[in-house]
Design an enzyme around this catalytic site. Sequence first.
Site, mmCIF file in Angstrom:
data_model
loop_
_atom_site.group_PDB
_atom_site.id
_atom_site.type_symbol
_atom_site.label_atom_id
_atom_site.label_comp_id
_atom_site.label_asym_id
_atom_site.label_seq_id
_atom_site.Cartn_x
_atom_site.Cartn_y
_atom_site.Cartn_z
ATOM 1 N N ARG A 250 -33.393 6.267 -39.389
ATOM 2 C CA ARG A 250 -33.265 5.348 -38.256
ATOM 3 C C ARG A 250 -33.394 6.155 -36.972
ATOM 4 O O ARG A 250 -32.396 6.504 -36.337
ATOM 5 C CB ARG A 250 -31.914 4.645 -38.300
ATOM 6 N N ASP B 289 -33.844 7.288 -33.200
ATOM 7 C CA ASP B 289 -33.321 6.699 -31.961
ATOM 8 C C ASP B 289 -34.449 6.321 -31.009
ATOM 9 O O ASP B 289 -35.588 6.755 -31.146
ATOM 10 C CB ASP B 289 -32.412 7.718 -31.254
ATOM 11 N N ARG C 215 -30.577 17.405 -32.232
ATOM 12 C CA ARG C 215 -30.721 17.542 -30.789
ATOM 13 C C ARG C 215 -29.612 18.422 -30.189
ATOM 14 O O ARG C 215 -29.857 19.161 -29.228
ATOM 15 C CB ARG C 215 -30.730 16.159 -30.127
ATOM 16 N N TYR D 117 -37.238 17.928 -39.171
ATOM 17 C CA TYR D 117 -37.436 17.477 -37.801
ATOM 18 C C TYR D 117 -38.029 18.618 -36.982
ATOM 19 O O TYR D 117 -37.762 19.796 -37.250
ATOM 20 C CB TYR D 117 -36.104 17.075 -37.151
#
Lengths: 266, 266
Positions: free
Chosen positions: B50, B52, B197, B110
């Site tokens: 999911r 962002d 992040r 990622y």
Amino acid sequence: MRNLLITIEYDGTNYFGWQRQADRPTVQGEIERAVSEIFGGDMAVTGASRTDRGVHAYGQIANFKTNAAIPADRVHLALNTKLPADIRVRKCVEVPEEFHARYDAKSKIYMYLVKSSREEPVFDRDRVYHTGSKLDLARMRAAKDSLVGTHDFVAFATKKGETENTERTVYGIKIFQRGEYFAFFVYGKGFLWNQVRTMVGTLHEIGRGYFEVSDAKRILESKDRTKAGPNLPPQGLYLLRVNYRLETKSISDDVRNPDFVDNSLE
Amino acid sequence: MRNLLITIEYDGTNYFGWQRQADRPTVQGEIERAVSEIFGGDMAVTGASRTDRGVHAYGQIANFKTNAAIPADRVHLALNTKLPADIRVRKCVEVPEEFHARYDAKSKIYMYLVKSSREEPVFDRDRVYHTGSKLDLARMRAAKDSLVGTHDFVAFATKKGETENTERTVYGIKIFQRGEYFAFFVYGKGFLWNQVRTMVGTLHEIGRGYFEVSDAKRILESKDRTKAGPNLPPQGLYLLRVNYRLETKSISDDVRNPDFVDNSLE
């Protein structure tokens, strides 16, 4: 009056081109608004090139006149506080009062980016022309030099109706490949409307085998627009650099894409 | 029922994240609309991650069930005719009926892109995190491995209120530099919300000299969110790849940025 020259980088995607329009966002409109906010009054800004809707710039040049005492090396920071994120002023220098960004331009370099890949690009969709065809770099390189020199380029122009002198001088064309990307650099004294996009459109037809290498010269000599390749879409085109003869050396030499730039171009 | 797995690339700039919302554009919403148009009915599509708002993907994975006979290798072309240009389906393969894109994911990769330059970027503004700081690659590389392994990563998480198990496993972190660009690859079994992040935000503080190299380990062990670096903004984050244990080998291995990918990562 002081005369200030600014170097501007912009993503043209969200603008109806450079030139001011009453009811639509344009790059000149944004720059004039920002300059007016910083310097006061209703400022006019003159650009070197009237780029079309969707065309980008790394090195558009513009100038405007002011009596304000703000130091030239602070102007770009001030303007950037008033500009949207897709337009940045990169540099400001003071130039002689008679300097005119368009009339004094001695030559320009445009870059046209083509991505050759089976799949449509996502992240580059507004930055390159996507072709599903394979391109043969050697064929395009063999053809390009027949488009260099002083010629009547009417076969590569979109006519605007008026009769005009359609002779122009192209100093050089370079083509580079990095994987799926092809960068065409077109360096000339000046260009007819859509000339760069249609020249690259013609080289693209040669690269994918629809035209012969010798067709570039044949089309140029035909002076017949219906013979040339298509006018490629605006999102692949970048105004890279405008050259002047000024004591202020290399006012627009801070080109951003070192991988694509051949320093021997000039 | 047939179960179809699709690999999706998207530019997250214009979407409120992956997950369907009633009144806002989301990637899942667009995919479900396109799948429903092609396959009929009111189709539900399950995504692996999911992502962002503003986060991108080169290799999001999703699955949906259908009785339609359309061959898997034609599905992506059909869906792309119904999708906006910033979302492309890159591949479709048939998987076992019990396959679930989220529950069956074994690991994810990622990528986080940082551009370190004096000036704000124009063309990359929605694709990278821009930092005005100089980054020391060697310092970040020296720190990164203390964040690898099975640990309680609560210091790097944004808490959602509920109590939950905050232990996760990071298999590897790689950092590459190409000029002004830094690419952080974070490979793990799964991640807490905002973990990637915030881990990169912490390495960024080390790279620019605000934190010591040894602080990465100290912050991890503190289990205190206030000690870590900032949660960097979404536009630098890309879901690159989701790995499964399937006979269909390498379902999401068509990674687009060869320059940034280290094939030894796995």
